[in-house]
Design a protein around this motif. Structure first.
Motif, PDB file in Angstrom:
ATOM      1  N   GLY A 289       0.795  -1.219   0.000  1.00  0.00           N
ATOM      2  CA  GLY A 289       0.000   0.000   0.000  1.00  0.00           C
ATOM      3  C   GLY A 289       0.830   1.273   0.000  1.00  0.00           C
ATOM      4  N   HIS A 290       2.152   1.148   0.019  1.00  0.00           N
ATOM      5  CA  HIS A 290       3.016   2.322   0.054  1.00  0.00           C
ATOM      6  C   HIS A 290       3.143   2.974  -1.313  1.00  0.00           C
ATOM      7  CE1 HIS A 290       4.324   0.360   3.796  1.00  0.00           C
ATOM      8  NE2 HIS A 290       4.620   1.599   4.169  1.00  0.00           N
ATOM      9  N   ASN A 291       3.521   4.231  -1.268  1.00  0.00           N
ATOM     10  CA  ASN A 291       3.837   5.006  -2.449  1.00  0.00           C
ATOM     11  C   ASN A 291       5.328   5.320  -2.404  1.00  0.00           C
ATOM     12  OD1 ASN A 291       3.598   6.592  -4.720  1.00  0.00           O
ATOM     13  ND2 ASN A 291       2.391   8.197  -3.744  1.00  0.00           N
ATOM     14  N   GLU A 292       6.007   5.265  -3.550  1.00  0.00           N
ATOM     15  CA  GLU A 292       7.382   5.753  -3.612  1.00  0.00           C
ATOM     16  C   GLU A 292       7.312   7.267  -3.534  1.00  0.00           C
ATOM     17  OE1 GLU A 292      10.312   4.448  -6.411  1.00  0.00           O
ATOM     18  OE2 GLU A 292       9.145   2.645  -6.825  1.00  0.00           O
ATOM     19  N   CYS A 293       8.080   7.860  -2.633  1.00  0.00           N
ATOM     20  CA  CYS A 293       8.010   9.304  -2.475  1.00  0.00           C
ATOM     21  C   CYS A 293       9.317   9.851  -1.914  1.00  0.00           C
ATOM     22  CB  CYS A 293       6.834   9.681  -1.577  1.00  0.00           C
ATOM     23  SG  CYS A 293       6.860   8.917   0.031  1.00  0.00           S
ATOM     24  N   VAL A 294       9.370  11.145  -1.793  1.00  0.00           N
ATOM     25  CA  VAL A 294      10.522  11.807  -1.199  1.00  0.00           C
ATOM     26  C   VAL A 294      10.076  12.494   0.080  1.00  0.00           C
ATOM     27  CG1 VAL A 294      11.728  12.149  -3.384  1.00  0.00           C
ATOM     28  CG2 VAL A 294      10.211  13.919  -2.545  1.00  0.00           C
ATOM     29  N   LEU A 295      10.974  12.552   1.022  1.00  0.00           N
ATOM     30  CA  LEU A 295      10.759  13.311   2.245  1.00  0.00           C
ATOM     31  C   LEU A 295      11.413  14.661   2.021  1.00  0.00           C
ATOM     32  CD1 LEU A 295       9.882  13.445   5.240  1.00  0.00           C
ATOM     33  CD2 LEU A 295      12.129  12.535   5.819  1.00  0.00           C
ATOM     34  N   VAL A 296      10.634  15.729   2.074  1.00  0.00           N
ATOM     35  CA  VAL A 296      11.151  17.060   1.777  1.00  0.00           C
ATOM     36  C   VAL A 296      11.506  17.763   3.081  1.00  0.00           C
ATOM     37  CG1 VAL A 296      10.638  19.296   0.720  1.00  0.00           C
ATOM     38  CG2 VAL A 296       9.763  17.187  -0.315  1.00  0.00           C
TER      39      VAL A 296
ATOM     40  N   MET B  26      -2.637   5.828 -11.474  1.00  0.00           N
ATOM     41  CA  MET B  26      -1.660   4.969 -10.789  1.00  0.00           C
ATOM     42  C   MET B  26      -0.366   4.847 -11.577  1.00  0.00           C
ATOM     43  SD  MET B  26      -2.854   4.153  -7.954  1.00  0.00           S
ATOM     44  CE  MET B  26      -4.400   4.261  -7.098  1.00  0.00           C
ATOM     45  N   GLY B  27       0.322   5.975 -11.735  1.00  0.00           N
ATOM     46  CA  GLY B  27       1.595   5.933 -12.420  1.00  0.00           C
ATOM     47  C   GLY B  27       2.000   7.280 -12.960  1.00  0.00           C
ATOM     48  N   GLN B  28       3.203   7.297 -13.499  1.00  0.00           N
ATOM     49  CA  GLN B  28       3.741   8.464 -14.180  1.00  0.00           C
ATOM     50  C   GLN B  28       4.443   7.953 -15.423  1.00  0.00           C
ATOM     51  OE1 GLN B  28       3.631  11.969 -13.452  1.00  0.00           O
ATOM     52  NE2 GLN B  28       1.947  11.140 -12.249  1.00  0.00           N
ATOM     53  N   GLY B  29       3.943   8.333 -16.585  1.00  0.00           N
ATOM     54  CA  GLY B  29       4.544   7.881 -17.832  1.00  0.00           C
ATOM     55  C   GLY B  29       4.521   6.368 -17.922  1.00  0.00           C
ATOM     56  N   ALA B  30       5.684   5.786 -18.194  1.00  0.00           N
ATOM     57  CA  ALA B  30       5.793   4.330 -18.337  1.00  0.00           C
ATOM     58  C   ALA B  30       5.815   3.604 -16.991  1.00  0.00           C
ATOM     59  CB  ALA B  30       7.048   3.983 -19.130  1.00  0.00           C
ATOM     60  N   ASP B  31       6.038   4.332 -15.898  1.00  0.00           N
ATOM     61  CA  ASP B  31       6.045   3.707 -14.564  1.00  0.00           C
ATOM     62  C   ASP B  31       4.605   3.553 -14.099  1.00  0.00           C
ATOM     63  OD1 ASP B  31       8.807   3.544 -14.384  1.00  0.00           O
ATOM     64  OD2 ASP B  31       8.998   5.519 -13.461  1.00  0.00           O
TER      65      ASP B  31
ATOM     66  N   GLN C 124       2.367   2.150  -6.489  1.00  0.00           N
ATOM     67  CA  GLN C 124       3.510   2.792  -5.835  1.00  0.00           C
ATOM     68  C   GLN C 124       3.983   4.037  -6.588  1.00  0.00           C
ATOM     69  OE1 GLN C 124       3.688  -0.006  -7.587  1.00  0.00           O
ATOM     70  NE2 GLN C 124       5.699  -0.325  -8.485  1.00  0.00           N
ATOM     71  N   TYR C 125       3.467   4.266  -7.784  1.00  0.00           N
ATOM     72  CA  TYR C 125       3.845   5.434  -8.576  1.00  0.00           C
ATOM     73  C   TYR C 125       2.750   6.489  -8.622  1.00  0.00           C
ATOM     74  CZ  TYR C 125       7.601   2.394 -10.154  1.00  0.00           C
ATOM     75  OH  TYR C 125       8.682   1.557 -10.201  1.00  0.00           O
ATOM     76  N   ARG C 126       1.752   6.382  -7.768  1.00  0.00           N
ATOM     77  CA  ARG C 126       0.664   7.356  -7.765  1.00  0.00           C
ATOM     78  C   ARG C 126       1.171   8.715  -7.266  1.00  0.00           C
ATOM     79  NH1 ARG C 126       0.131   3.913  -3.386  1.00  0.00           N
ATOM     80  NH2 ARG C 126      -0.229   4.871  -1.352  1.00  0.00           N
ATOM     81  N   SER C 127       0.501   9.748  -7.699  1.00  0.00           N
ATOM     82  CA  SER C 127       0.811  11.100  -7.264  1.00  0.00           C
ATOM     83  C   SER C 127       0.259  11.283  -5.854  1.00  0.00           C
ATOM     84  CB  SER C 127       0.158  12.092  -8.234  1.00  0.00           C
ATOM     85  OG  SER C 127       0.277  13.411  -7.800  1.00  0.00           O
TER      86      SER C 127
ATOM     87  N   GLY D 192      25.584   4.586 -14.109  1.00  0.00           N
ATOM     88  CA  GLY D 192      24.981   3.378 -14.668  1.00  0.00           C
ATOM     89  C   GLY D 192      23.494   3.246 -14.466  1.00  0.00           C
ATOM     90  N   ASN D 193      22.848   4.282 -13.904  1.00  0.00           N
ATOM     91  CA  ASN D 193      21.406   4.170 -13.705  1.00  0.00           C
ATOM     92  C   ASN D 193      20.696   4.236 -15.042  1.00  0.00           C
ATOM     93  OD1 ASN D 193      20.520   6.790 -14.536  1.00  0.00           O
ATOM     94  ND2 ASN D 193      21.254   7.611 -12.626  1.00  0.00           N
ATOM     95  N   ARG D 194      19.463   3.899 -15.013  1.00  0.00           N
ATOM     96  CA  ARG D 194      18.617   3.939 -16.207  1.00  0.00           C
ATOM     97  C   ARG D 194      18.134   5.372 -16.392  1.00  0.00           C
ATOM     98  NH1 ARG D 194      13.271   0.426 -15.981  1.00  0.00           N
ATOM     99  NH2 ARG D 194      12.353   2.371 -15.365  1.00  0.00           N
ATOM    100  N   GLN D 195      18.770   6.121 -17.265  1.00  0.00           N
ATOM    101  CA  GLN D 195      18.400   7.522 -17.473  1.00  0.00           C
ATOM    102  C   GLN D 195      17.085   7.613 -18.233  1.00  0.00           C
ATOM    103  OE1 GLN D 195      19.543  10.396 -16.418  1.00  0.00           O
ATOM    104  NE2 GLN D 195      21.295   9.604 -15.323  1.00  0.00           N
ATOM    105  N   TYR D 196      16.081   8.031 -17.571  1.00  0.00           N
ATOM    106  CA  TYR D 196      14.792   8.262 -18.204  1.00  0.00           C
ATOM    107  C   TYR D 196      14.014   9.221 -17.326  1.00  0.00           C
ATOM    108  CZ  TYR D 196      12.300   5.537 -14.723  1.00  0.00           C
ATOM    109  OH  TYR D 196      11.757   5.095 -13.554  1.00  0.00           O
ATOM    110  N   CYS D 197      12.945   9.704 -17.836  1.00  0.00           N
ATOM    111  CA  CYS D 197      12.097  10.592 -17.058  1.00  0.00           C
ATOM    112  C   CYS D 197      10.656  10.298 -17.417  1.00  0.00           C
ATOM    113  CB  CYS D 197      12.430  12.045 -17.349  1.00  0.00           C
ATOM    114  SG  CYS D 197      11.362  13.202 -16.478  1.00  0.00           S
ATOM    115  N   SER D 198       9.880   9.961 -16.442  1.00  0.00           N
ATOM    116  CA  SER D 198       8.471   9.690 -16.712  1.00  0.00           C
ATOM    117  C   SER D 198       7.554  10.731 -16.076  1.00  0.00           C
ATOM    118  CB  SER D 198       8.107   8.293 -16.216  1.00  0.00           C
ATOM    119  OG  SER D 198       8.305   8.215 -14.821  1.00  0.00           O
ATOM    120  N   ALA D 199       8.137  11.797 -15.527  1.00  0.00           N
ATOM    121  CA  ALA D 199       7.322  12.786 -14.827  1.00  0.00           C
ATOM    122  C   ALA D 199       6.368  13.526 -15.763  1.00  0.00           C
ATOM    123  CB  ALA D 199       8.211  13.776 -14.089  1.00  0.00           C
TER     124      ALA D 199
END
Length: 174
Positions: A21-28, A54-59, A63-66, A125-132
């Motif tokens: 039930g968690h969302n991936e997020c940042v602590l500001v 429930m997502g951003q772009g291809a993600d 867990q990718y919800r706004s 080496g990360n996967r450079q992409y942006c789905s925002a």
């Protein structure tokens, strides 16, 4: 990190399975004498497309919800007011309904993701992409949506020049 779920100290793999039930997020963390909560809300709305469900772009996935997760009642009131104002301009720009989850649940806890998932985009080496996929639709002036009782204590510090130079642009920007 992760917020909004029921599993204590979830792992990235558990969150990605969609069962915590968690969302991936940042602590500001911010200095409210230099950046206001209103500034953070403006940045939030402008840096992604809050209508994607429930997502951003291809993600895709829960867990990718706004989401906006408030720690005070004032933050909650401001987040709801900003959402209502932003919905009006998004509708005028032919976007659908904002699906952003806005919660004030002090009982929820933020959990840090594992080290390998911290500062992901900055790692070699990360996967450079942006789905925002920002919409490019500006947030209305704060005086139109900050409740009158909060106008004096919740003014933006970042001026129009900041947003013109450093604010999100349509396309892939973070």
């Amino acid at each position: 990190g992760f917020y909004g779920g029921t599993t204590v100290n979830p792992t990235y793999d558990e969150v990605c399975r969609g069962r915590t039930g968690h969302n991936e997020c940042v602590l500001v963390a911010y200095d409210p004498t230099k950046v206001s909560y209103v500034d953070l809300l403006i940045q939030f709305w402008m840096c992604h497309d809050p209508t994607q469900g429930m997502g951003q772009g291809a993600d895709r996935g829960t867990q990718y919800r706004s989401g906006i997760y408030c720690v005070t009642e004032e933050q909650y009131q401001l987040a709801l007011a900003s959402k209502e104002a932003y919905q009006k301009v998004l509708t005028e720009a032919n976007y659908s309904h904002i699906t952003t989850e806005i919660l004030f649940k002090p009982e929820f806890q933020f959990y840090y993701a594992e080290d390998y998932h911290q500062q992901y985009l900055a790692k070699p080496g990360n996967r450079q992409y942006c789905s925002a996929q920002p919409t490019g639709v500006p947030v209305p002036d704060h005086t139109t949506w900050v409740p009158s009782s909060l106008q004096e204590t919740h003014k933006p510090y970042l001026k129009a020049e900041y947003w013109q130079n450093y604010g999100p642009k349509p396309g892939c920007t973070i």
